[in-house]
Scaffold this active site. Structure first.
Site, PDB file in Angstrom:
ATOM      1  N   ASP A 128     -38.975  41.181 -26.248  1.00 20.19           N
ATOM      2  CA  ASP A 128     -37.665  41.450 -25.634  1.00 20.19           C
ATOM      3  C   ASP A 128     -36.752  42.238 -26.571  1.00 20.19           C
ATOM      4  O   ASP A 128     -36.965  42.279 -27.783  1.00 20.19           O
ATOM      5  CB  ASP A 128     -36.979  40.136 -25.253  1.00 20.19           C
ATOM      6  CG  ASP A 128     -36.669  39.276 -26.471  1.00 20.19           C
ATOM      7  OD1 ASP A 128     -37.551  39.146 -27.338  1.00 20.19           O
ATOM      8  OD2 ASP A 128     -35.549  38.741 -26.558  1.00 20.19           O
ATOM      9  N   GLU A 129     -35.723  42.833 -25.994  1.00 25.55           N
ATOM     10  CA  GLU A 129     -34.595  43.438 -26.711  1.00 25.55           C
ATOM     11  C   GLU A 129     -35.018  44.359 -27.864  1.00 25.55           C
ATOM     12  O   GLU A 129     -34.574  44.216 -28.998  1.00 25.55           O
ATOM     13  CB  GLU A 129     -33.674  42.341 -27.254  1.00 25.55           C
ATOM     14  CG  GLU A 129     -33.027  41.499 -26.155  1.00 25.55           C
ATOM     15  CD  GLU A 129     -32.058  40.477 -26.705  1.00 25.55           C
ATOM     16  OE1 GLU A 129     -30.975  40.318 -26.132  1.00 25.55           O
ATOM     17  OE2 GLU A 129     -32.404  39.813 -27.715  1.00 25.55           O
TER      18      GLU A 129
END
Length: 515
Positions: free
Chosen positions: A329-330
């Protein structure tokens, strides 16, 4: 009177039923215990009927033992450990005072636990396929939730407890009922983790998602790469989890029917990794010169994948669960965009300026590495959103957006044939004044537009407590009993929605946990 209880598999020992002999009472009037007809049961069983007919237990004579017919016996440490815990939960005063077992008047003197399956699974770890259902034969039995005896009650501090005639059949609605703790942003002492594993068992959570490392620190002590924690932990000796620490936590969880799923999130969230592993992270540039800062994992070097292969081979042996959470993620693309070597690689691969393709390139190679360890994997939703090819049994962890957005994401993921896990409405590090547990209680992972087949692909959810503003001093009171609301949502029937009834039971359940 002696009570007998049947289980089909040993892992059901963490969900204890206590039986009482049928005295022939019929059509007993159903009472209201407190403000709820279900007393303080939490999470609410699938089927329960409680009556006013009561029996007495004595703290000095009551005991939990193996039935003669049981496939498991005194050699099963999992069961014997559970018996001791349950005994202390039911009679804390008697045990603290060190009272010995002796004869005393009581309606129920003994609980016999009967494991009916040929293989007691005594030495196994809990798994995705563990059978957590509990069906006690006969008309009279009482259900004790998790590692906490909930039905016995007393009006005063006494060695005696009363127990009502109760009928219960139970099983979980979802197989994955998880809780995420973040031990990177603030180091969590082992005693805090163990205390929350205990609370998880009381609330019938069965997956501890251990977000063990992240940008701020790398407290996992690797045997293969010891420099990761030596350089990346807040302190190389006091703020690390040694191999023996990890082993103890996994065993403590096993004895309570809880899986431990580790998360090692890459290619982002890896600043602490780079402190101990040279050339793992991407050098960022300011114009034509290196800026001195570093970005995500460098996806264009073969040494990156050599490192990941060795590291995840170790992780797969340290953590026995069938799944590893790989994050994904991210990922901030700005550093990749600034690096001339990355730019050249992008052109060679025909990726143009779409850096999500570079992320997918890295993730795909990582998934191939993890596949060789015979582990399944869980990933955050960005991985599938970016079009990475995944194995059919990949578990997609949904965490982004508002209600409308996460419902749409759950629909997309399941329409693609993947299993899904929801966390978006259960980020318990986000706090507000008042009864904010109700919002968590009302959220449902199957509440989206989709077919019955899609709904069956939803395996459950996880409550998350991220550590930006949480450490050992405030973790437990911030998490509980708010996480209990998630526990009931994931265990009980989908039609259990009455927040007034839930509140009546929850306030009593909280007092019991405090005790």
């Amino acid at each position: 009177m002696i009570a007998t209880l049947k289980f089909t598999t040993l892992l059901l020992a963490v969900v204890v039923c206590r039986a009482t002999q049928d005295y022939g009472y019929k059509d007993v009037e159903e009472p209201t215990l407190g403000d709820s007809q279900y007393g303080s049961l939490w999470p609410l069983p699938q089927k329960v009927q409680m009556s006013t007919v009561a029996f007495k237990l004595s703290g000095v004579s009551f005991q939990i033992v193996d039935a003669k017919e049981s496939s498991s016996g005194a050699s099963c440490s999992l069961l014997q450990n559970a018996y001791r815990r349950y005994d202390e939960y039911i009679f804390p005063i008697s045990r603290m005072q060190g009272q010995n077992k002796k004869k005393a008047f009581a309606s129920v003197s003994e609980l016999q636990v009967w494991i009916t399956s040929a293989d007691s699974e005594c030495d196994n770890y809990p798994s995705v396929t563990s059978d957590e259902s509990c069906e006690c034969p006969g008309m009279m039995f009482v259900f004790l939730v998790g590692a906490l005896s909930q039905v016995p009650y007393s009006q005063s501090i006494s060695e005696y407890k009363s127990i009502n005639r109760t009928e219960i059949q139970d099983f979980p609605r979802f197989t994955h009922r998880g809780l995420l703790l973040d031990s990177s942003r603030h180091f969590l002492p082992i005693k805090v983790i163990l205390a929350n594993l205990e609370a998880m068992a009381w609330n019938k959570f069965n997956v501890f998602h251990w977000h063990i490392v992240d940008d701020p620190s790398f407290p996992y002590m690797s045997r293969t790469f010891p420099q990761l924690s030596q350089q990346g932990a807040y302190h190389p000796y006091t703020h690390v989890y040694t191999p023996s620490d990890v082993k103890m936590i996994i065993e403590f969880a096993r004895l309570r029917g809880i899986r431990v799923v580790s998360e090692f999130d890459t290619p982002g969230h890896t600043q602490s990794w780079g402190k101990g592993q040279k050339d793992l992270l991407t050098p960022c540039y300011s114009g034509a010169s290196p800026s001195g800062s570093f970005g995500p994992v460098n996806p264009i070097l073969n040494t990156t994948y050599d490192f990941m292969a060795m590291f995840f081979k170790e992780v797969s042996t340290v953590f026995p669960d069938a799944y590893i959470h790989l994050g994904g993620d991210e990922v901030d693309f700005s550093c990749w965009k600034s690096n001339p070597d990355i730019q050249k690689f992008m052109a060679q691969q025909g990726f143009g300026t779409d850096y999500s393709k570079l992320e997918s390139f890295y993730i795909q190679r990582l998934l191939d590495i993890v596949t060789t360890t015979n582990k399944g994997y869980m990933i955050w939703q960005e991985v599938i959103d970016n079009g990475v090819k995944l194995k059919a049994d990949t578990l997609i962890h949904v965490w982004k957006g508002n209600q409308q957005q996460y419902q749409a994401e759950m629909a997309r993921v399941t329409a693609s044939g993947y299993q899904a896990l929801l966390s978006t409405p259960w980020y318990l590090n986000r706090i507000s004044y008042g009864q904010d547990w109700q919002a968590a209680y009302k959220a449902d992972p199957q509440d989206f537009n989709g077919t019955d087949a899609q709904k069956k692909l939803v395996v459950g959810g996880e409550a998350c407590l991220w550590g930006e503003y949480v450490d050992a001093t405030n973790l437990t009171p911030r998490l509980w009993p708010r996480a209990s609301a998630v526990g009931e949502r994931l265990w009980s029937d989908k039609d259990v929605k009455d927040t007034n009834d839930a509140y009546s039971r929850l306030i009593q359940h909280r007092c019991r946990m405090v005790q």
